[in-house]
Design a protein around this motif. Structure first.
Motif, PDB file in Angstrom:
ATOM      1  N   ASP A  51       0.855  -1.182   0.000  1.00  0.00           N
ATOM      2  CA  ASP A  51       0.000   0.000   0.000  1.00  0.00           C
ATOM      3  C   ASP A  51       0.895   1.238   0.000  1.00  0.00           C
ATOM      4  N   VAL A  52       1.421   1.568  -1.167  1.00  0.00           N
ATOM      5  CA  VAL A  52       2.301   2.725  -1.307  1.00  0.00           C
ATOM      6  C   VAL A  52       1.479   3.889  -1.844  1.00  0.00           C
ATOM      7  N   SER A  53       1.551   5.043  -1.170  1.00  0.00           N
ATOM      8  CA  SER A  53       0.808   6.220  -1.606  1.00  0.00           C
ATOM      9  C   SER A  53       1.739   7.427  -1.663  1.00  0.00           C
ATOM     10  N   GLY A  54       1.676   8.151  -2.764  1.00  0.00           N
ATOM     11  CA  GLY A  54       2.489   9.340  -2.927  1.00  0.00           C
ATOM     12  C   GLY A  54       2.767   9.611  -4.393  1.00  0.00           C
ATOM     13  N   TRP A  55       3.553  10.635  -4.642  1.00  0.00           N
ATOM     14  CA  TRP A  55       3.875  11.047  -6.008  1.00  0.00           C
ATOM     15  C   TRP A  55       5.347  10.793  -6.322  1.00  0.00           C
ATOM     16  N   VAL A  56       5.605  10.251  -7.496  1.00  0.00           N
ATOM     17  CA  VAL A  56       6.958  10.115  -8.024  1.00  0.00           C
ATOM     18  C   VAL A  56       7.071  11.056  -9.226  1.00  0.00           C
ATOM     19  N   ILE A  57       8.007  11.990  -9.162  1.00  0.00           N
ATOM     20  CA  ILE A  57       8.180  12.951 -10.242  1.00  0.00           C
ATOM     21  C   ILE A  57       9.236  12.393 -11.176  1.00  0.00           C
ATOM     22  N   LEU A  58       8.785  11.707 -12.199  1.00  0.00           N
ATOM     23  CA  LEU A  58       9.687  11.000 -13.109  1.00  0.00           C
ATOM     24  C   LEU A  58      10.167  11.907 -14.231  1.00  0.00           C
ATOM     25  N   ASP A  59      11.451  11.821 -14.531  1.00  0.00           N
ATOM     26  CA  ASP A  59      12.016  12.460 -15.716  1.00  0.00           C
ATOM     27  C   ASP A  59      12.061  11.386 -16.798  1.00  0.00           C
TER      28      ASP A  59
END
Length: 349
Positions: A51-59
């Motif tokens: 249960d992973v929650s959050g934002w990954v800002i991918l380049d």
């Protein structure tokens, strides 16, 4: 090369009875750091994903589809659920915000944010796709000067009418425009209103011009290059495109896939931003535990205090934990989305 949108707003969602009954238990478990497994459940039946929650800002790099990028990030984090906020074509690079778990509920807020791009226009050739992958449909020996390009840019700044590219995801009688175009059908798209806030020339060498742009959702940079070439009488298409910002997410905070894969299971969480990062443009309302439980049952609550918003969108937190996001109507917060931030979910600094 457009930022896809989920629509102007997200309608209220009816809270299922089972979810309402479990709201208090879910809130307590989220505050403790995660949900407990059911008693007596066989080990082999327990879900392997987290249960992973959050934002990954991918380049995102050139050559990768947005769908593939999401799949890779989901695998690296071993996450149950993932999605992205704004498609980038394979030929484009740059910021691709990827939402994990409960962050997927905040995707519309990122989609509605402003975008920034840096793109290169190749002069002399217009293609059917308005980028380098397409077939030439018009050519010219003329080449614009830097002064001519700079003089033309103000015509595309502000609220303008723009005809999307033939090869776009827009639906025509239920069919995607790019599917119709690939089948050889003549696609006539209607101009749409878009907002472009800024355009400026960064580099110019005669054959190519590098331009910086800031715009709103629904703007096609490929169409901008096409129309600019037509105005200058020399034709043009996108040779390179990089997205440098999406809403609150910028290049400085971005990470590439090789870096994520090298970080390993322990280090990868350092690249995870809180779910609330997507809500930076709307006010936060701290609430008590009792009010938080009402919100998680889908019930509106009365906001008190002189700093409480009277109208508009807002999100509620309890003890630093995101609880709900919704609309404030006549002093009441009506929840449209509720959150259960258990498992791996970073808190804001």
């Amino acid at each position: 090369m457009q930022d896809e949108t989920l629509g102007p707003s997200t309608p209220p969602r009816a809270i299922p009875a089972a979810e309402a009954r479990g709201a208090e238990r879910g809130f307590d478990e989220a505050r403790r750091g995660g949900r407990r497994p059911q008693r007596g459940a066989p080990r082999h039946d327990r879900p392997k994903k987290k249960d992973v929650s959050g934002w990954v800002i991918l380049d995102k790099g050139v050559g990768m589809t947005s769908t593939h990028a999401v799949a890779v990030v989901k695998r690296v984090f071993n996450a149950k659920k993932a999605g992205h906020a704004g498609t980038l074509d394979p030929l484009a690079s740059g910021i691709l915000p990827i939402a994990l778990g409960e962050a997927t509920k905040t995707v519309p807020f990122v989609m509605d944010g402003r975008k920034a791009y840096r793109f290169t226009v190749q002069w002399g050739v217009e293609t059917d796709t308005d980028d380098a992958e397409g077939r030439p449909v018009a050519t010219s020996e003329l080449r614009p000067t830097r002064a001519q390009v700079e003089a033309a840019l103000p015509s595309f700044v502000g609220t303008i009418q723009q005809v999307p590219p033939r090869y776009s995801a827009i639906k025509i009688q239920g069919e995607r425009a790019y599917d119709l175009a690939r089948d050889g059908e003549v696609v006539e798209l209607v101009a749409r209103e878009v907002q472009i806030d800024h355009l400026s020339v960064i580099e110019h060498d005669g054959e190519r011009t590098v331009i910086a742009a800031e715009c709103g959702k629904g703007t096609y940079v490929r169409a901008l290059a096409r129309d600019l070439g037509r105005m200058l009488g020399c034709h043009g298409h996108i040779a390179a495109l990089r997205r440098t910002r999406v809403g609150p997410f910028v290049e400085d905070a971005a990470c590439a896939i090789p870096g994520l894969e090298e970080a390993g299971p322990e280090g990868v969480t350092a690249h995870l931003q809180s779910v609330e990062t997507a809500l930076d443009q709307i006010p936060e309302v701290p609430v008590s535990r009792d009010l938080a439980l009402r919100l998680m049952r889908g019930q509106p609550v009365i906001l008190r205090g002189r700093d409480a918003p009277v109208e508009g969108k807002a999100f509620a937190t309890c003890g630093g934990t995101l609880v709900a996001v919704g609309d404030v109507e006549r002093g009441e917060l009506v929840p449209h989305r509720v959150f259960h931030l258990g498992g791996t979910a970073p808190q804001r600094d």
